[in-house]
Design an enzyme around this catalytic site. Structure first.
Site, PDB file in Angstrom:
ATOM      1  N   LYS A   1       1.004  -1.153   0.172  1.00 21.53           N
ATOM      2  CA  LYS A   1      -0.060   0.015  -0.036  1.00 21.53           C
ATOM      3  C   LYS A   1       0.931   1.241   0.173  1.00 21.53           C
ATOM      4  O   LYS A   1       1.980   1.281   0.601  1.00 21.53           O
ATOM      5  CB  LYS A   1      -1.086   0.045   1.263  1.00 21.53           C
ATOM      6  CG  LYS A   1      -1.865   1.074   1.349  1.00 21.53           C
ATOM      7  CD  LYS A   1      -2.902   1.053   2.647  1.00 21.53           C
ATOM      8  CE  LYS A   1      -3.914   1.905   2.703  1.00 21.53           C
ATOM      9  NZ  LYS A   1      -4.717   1.985   3.684  1.00 21.53           N
TER      10      LYS A   1
ATOM     11  N   SER B   1      -9.998  -0.455   7.213  1.00 20.22           N
ATOM     12  CA  SER B   1      -9.513  -0.131   5.728  1.00 20.22           C
ATOM     13  C   SER B   1      -8.826  -1.360   5.184  1.00 20.22           C
ATOM     14  O   SER B   1      -8.456  -1.252   4.159  1.00 20.22           O
ATOM     15  CB  SER B   1      -8.481   1.012   5.867  1.00 20.22           C
ATOM     16  OG  SER B   1      -9.108   2.216   5.825  1.00 20.22           O
TER      17      SER B   1
ATOM     18  N   SER C   1      -9.668   2.083   2.964  1.00 18.01           N
ATOM     19  CA  SER C   1      -8.628   2.646   2.318  1.00 18.01           C
ATOM     20  C   SER C   1      -7.636   1.873   1.182  1.00 18.01           C
ATOM     21  O   SER C   1      -7.127   2.398   0.578  1.00 18.01           O
ATOM     22  CB  SER C   1      -8.082   3.923   3.003  1.00 18.01           C
ATOM     23  OG  SER C   1      -7.215   3.210   4.145  1.00 18.01           O
TER      24      SER C   1
END
Lengths: 481, 487
Positions: free
Chosen positions: B79, B178, B154
């Site tokens: 990420k 997330s 997210s």
């Protein structure tokens, strides 16, 4: 109207840790800008603080030294504000739960009496970097070497009533942190900084007046001057119908005045909250007990011991315990010389003057305490007079060896052979018949002064080596006869 | 050779050791898929083929020397919230579009040391603030199951990349759901570990007391292998915990007969999509078949979790994001006329709407006069929520619940309605507030869209979560379902 001054101090002492409070970068002073700032100090995205245990130990040493309550569970909080030399946009400090709680120190007033000054709290925090406004052509340079240097902020109660008391308190704190070896105390380099909260109130009034906070004070002398200026400013202001406003004022040593920097109304709301990146600092009793046990003798205790054991006055004991190294030096001199009073005088007067003249710290003194004690011992046992001792001391200072060697090499040993002294006395009397006659004709009151002439002549003849007391006695006997 | 991307991490590890293919070949295959498919998904912000191939070459040498880690030579993605030395680390924000990190996050270092290959950095909501991946400066990520829908957020890029087989596994972070919410919406297995289990060092902070990194993978088994690499104490993170890391892989096969699973009645009430509910119930039925005892429990304060979260998380974010000031790194406005102008325009230009909204909320909540009413009150609620769970874990070993109230929603559907968007995390947030481990595993698709079952464990009980999830996946094949048009 009679006014009373009320002063509280906030002292920032830079702790003498090798690395920063939340990173492994060095804390050494004076490096090239930004060479001692690691990713943590720069506040790069993703970095996290890790507490330096040495800073905690030092804070607890201070707390135990002033007999303060030690926070068993202290909490780091973020103080949020924007400034270019504050990389994270917040300063990690302590807010509600400081590591050191209420404590106190004793100061000596000018009349020799003692006064206790309360310490409200002392907390750990990180220093910011520096903004450099020169050499950047209208722009500002940022040096983050200092960012993250550990500070102990020591907050006093508003217990001081004059600039002199404030200076005595600041000096006492300075002395304590130096005794503990937790701060180098260098005010020029900013390792020890004082902010003063100053207000005035009509004598007898209980409520405090509105205070101003004075900043940018980098010596004890300026502390006294800044406070005195500010007190006068506030009294003049009130007496001419004005009102003191809550504000921060900068002291300008060149103009010897304080100037408004910002009023508290426009000050930041710091939005303190516990720093989620750091765990609360939990201290157990064993840790605190070990630190208490490891404390050196503190200034108050040492001063009282010097008064008791060596029979020194409060003022002399205060002077000789100003620093640990000086106190140690004195104690060595006292021991090797065998005369504690004489040792005190010689350390304070002759040695003190020489150090002052050369701008040296006692630690850098070229004459070791044992040697200096040897010199004092020769005064005590009448090998040399005080006057000759000054010559010997100069030679020792210049590195010519210890006292005995110099006395021998220069033949400075005091003449105590009464036959030799008598011969010199006789010669002087014989060569100055007129003065002898005058002396004998003079009345009792004038004689001591006139005796000085003969003493001087005899000492001159003996190149200063004749024992002054013997010279005196012989002259009195012969002139009186 | 052609279906390498269909294999699990443990299969790939075996293939690499057998010499069926090299890490370089595997990496090339993934890079080719990214090249071919990602323009339609936008799951990556940065792909660094050169670096990936060089790491793969090094991994092949490690494998020849008998590399121990099952991740050696496995192509993964990080990420874009994890700092990666020499590679742009944008956090999905214009603010850091130009930021090339000079250091690696601990998670990144650990994968490097294990010999894993980094294909690139995955898309995400800006500064991890969002539940749909629509707040990214780099544009929304599309759900591989339906490109008109969001992948969740997210960690939407990581979830989409794993679901579309554009990496063997990916890292994510979870502050309020997330990892679990996008894992649910993309039909993959995602685990948020216990707070303190994985180092946060080098992971760009959103809400420090809630953020936790975890694996996003195609199965519980793969997640276990990744967690084994990620987990462990880090002296650079004071909130990481000194606790031995169990061999998560070794514990996967344990019998779950007699496992007590609690269903919080508050999670099955109003607001739960009927199709999601049906999938969850079917999954619970499977657990019963495996010998688990299922009982109803109560988490009475769960309804307070969203409001408490939207005080604590913005409060911490308002402080965490203060360092993005245009002074030392990141976006700086053109020609600032003074310091205040520099701050204001750099931040106004660098941050997107959702980030600004949360900074404002958080600044307000911490302000003098409001702190007690908001921040302190929210912290008290956290304690209540943690006590709810403590009581629950006196009765049960695991808690099972839906991960999300609904399935993947359409891009654009909720972006203008923050409160509705925030409520899509209503089943995940309490777990962060309490600091517990939670996992989402696929129990769909239903009507062509994935559904996630959330499993919540006690502190540091990731092993039990993974064990239960793995046994479930041994008995079912929902985790094998793949989006239709990814080949």
């Amino acid at each position: 109207m009679q006014w009373e001054t009320v002063i509280g101090l906030e002292i920032h002492a830079q702790l003498a840790t090798k690395s920063k409070i939340f990173s492994g970068a060095s804390t050494a002073f004076g490096a090239e800008p930004n060479t001692q700032a690691c990713v943590v100090d720069l506040g790069l995205p993703g970095v996290l603080p890790v507490l330096n245990g040495e800073a905690v130990t030092m804070a607890v040493r201070f707390g135990t030294a002033i007999e303060a309550e030690i926070g068993r569970r202290s909490v780091f909080a973020r103080k949020n504000y924007f400034y270019p030399d504050l990389p994270k946009g917040y300063q990690i400090s302590q807010f509600e739960s400081p590591i050191v709680g209420r404590g106190h120190v004793e100061i000596l007033l000018e009349d020799g009496s003692a006064k206790l000054i309360g310490v409200t709290r002392a907390h750990l925090e990180e220093d910011a970097g520096k903004s450099l406004h020169e050499d950047f052509h209208g722009q500002t340079g940022i040096d983050l070497n200092r960012a993250g240097t550990p500070l102990l902020e020591i907050v006093s109660e508003p217990d001081m009533r004059s600039a002199k008391e404030a200076v005595a308190y600041a000096r006492r704190i300075h002395q304590i942190v130096r005794y503990l070896g937790i701060c180098d105390g260098n005010m020029q380099e900013g390792s020890f900084r004082c902010d003063a909260n100053v207000s005035v109130r009509p004598m007898g009034q209980k409520a405090f007046g509105t205070r101003a906070e004075l900043k940018n004070i980098n010596s004890f002398r300026f502390l006294e001057r800044a406070i005195n200026f500010e007190v006068e400013r506030q009294i003049d202001l009130i007496e001419s119908g004005g009102k003191v406003v809550l504000e921060t004022r900068l002291y300008d040593p060149n103009r010897d005045e304080t100037r408004s920097m910002r009023s508290k109304e426009e000050a930041n709301d710091y939005r303190y909250f516990p720093d989620p990146d750091l765990l609360p600092v939990e201290l157990d009793e064993d840790f605190i007990a070990a630190i208490t046990a490891g404390l050196p003798e503190m200034p108050d205790a040492k001063r009282h011991r010097f008064m008791k054991d060596y029979g020194l006055s409060a003022a002399d004991a205060e002077a000789l315990t100003a620093g640990r190294a000086l106190a140690d030096y004195y104690e060595t001199v006292a021991k090797t010389s065998g005369d504690v009073r004489l040792a005190a005088n010689w350390v304070m007067v002759e040695l003190g003057a020489a150090l002052n003249r050369e701008g040296l710290d006692i630690l850098d003194c070229p004459v070791k305490a044992e040697s200096f004690g040897g010199l004092v011992a020769r005064i005590k046992d009448d090998t040399i007079s005080g006057k000759i001792a000054k010559q010997v001391f100069e030679a020792m200072w210049a590195g010519e060896g210890d006292a005995d060697a110099i006395i021998e090499a220069r033949g400075l040993r005091q003449i105590t052979d009464s036959g030799a002294i008598e011969a010199a006395v006789d010669e002087v009397l014989a060569t100055n018949p007129q003065q002898v006659e005058n002396y004998r004709a003079a009345d009792e009151a004038k004689r001591p002064k006139m005796l000085g002439f003969f003493v001087g002549q005899v000492m001159k003849r003996s190149q200063g080596k004749a024992n002054p007391q013997q010279v005196n006695e012989l002259l009195m006997a012969k002139l009186g006869g | 050779m052609t279906n390498m991307h269909e294999k699990s991490i443990s299969e790939l590890a075996a293939g690499l050791r057998n010499g069926d293919y090299s890490s370089v070949e595997l990496t090339r295959a993934y890079l080719a898929r990214i090249e071919r498919l990602d323009s339609g998904l936008n799951s990556y912000i940065t792909v660094d083929a050169e670096r990936a191939l060089s790491q793969a070459g090094a991994a092949d040498r490690m494998l020849r020397d008998g590399a121990a880690s099952p991740l050696a030579g496995i192509p993964i993605a990080h990420k874009d919230i994890f700092c990666t030395q020499g590679v742009r680390t944008s956090c999905g924000s214009r603010m850091l579009d130009n930021f090339i990190s000079p250091y690696d996050a601990t998670v990144v270092t650990r994968f490097k040391e294990a010999g894993a290959v980094m294909l690139g950095k995955t898309n995400m909501d800006e500064f991890a603030m969002g539940s749909s991946n629509e707040t990214s400066f780099y544009g929304p990520v599309r759900n591989p199951w339906d490109r008109a829908r969001v992948p969740g957020g997210s960690s939407g890029g990581s979830a989409a990349a794993v679901a579309a087989r554009l990496c063997a596994g990916a890292t994510g972070t979870d502050t309020g759901g997330s990892i679990r919410q996008p894992a649910a919406l993309c039909g993959i297995s995602g685990l948020k570990p216990t707070y303190g289990r994985v180092s946060r060092y080098g992971m760009i902070a959103f809400a420090s007391s809630l953020d936790q990194a975890g694996p996003m993978a195609r199965s519980a088994e793969d997640a276990a292998l990744m967690l084994g690499v990620m987990a462990g104490f880090d002296p650079r993170d004071s909130t990481s915990v000194h606790q031995p890391v169990p061999d998560y892989g070794a514990g996967l096969d344990g019998d779950i007969g007699g496992l007590r699973i609690g269903l919080p009645r508050e999670f099955f009430a109003e607001g739960l999509d009927a199709k999601v509910a049906a999938s969850i119930e079917a999954a619970i039925g499977e657990f019963r078949k495996l010998g688990a005892e299922v009982v109803e429990i109560s988490l009475p304060n769960n309804h307070l979790s969203v409001p408490a979260y939207y005080v604590v998380a913005p409060a911490e974010c308002s402080s965490n994001l203060a360092r993005f000031d245009g002074v030392r790194f990141g976006h700086r406005c053109q020609g600032p006329k003074d310091l205040e102008d520099l701050y204001k325009r750099s931040r106004a230009e660098g941050f997107g709407m959702e980030v600004k909204r949360r900074i404002l909320i958080g600044t307000y909540a911490l302000s003098a006069g409001y702190f007690d009413a908001y921040y302190l009150k929210a912290q008290q609620i956290r304690q209540l929520i943690a006590s709810d769970f403590r009581r629950a874990f006196e009765q049960v070993d695991l808690i099972a619940a839906p991960a999300t109230p609904g399935m993947a929603f359409a891009i654009g559907e909720k972006i203008d309605d923050p409160v509705t968007m925030y409520l899509s995390d209503i089943y995940t947030i309490a777990v962060n507030l309490a600091g517990l481990p939670g996992m989402s595993i696929p129990v769909g698709p239903a009507n062509g869209l994935p559904v996630g079952l959330q499993l919540i464990g006690n502190y540091f009980d990731e092993g039990r979560l993974l064990n239960a999830a793995h046994r479930f996946q041994q008995a079912t094949d929902w985790h094998l379902a793949a989006p239709a048009d990814i080949d």
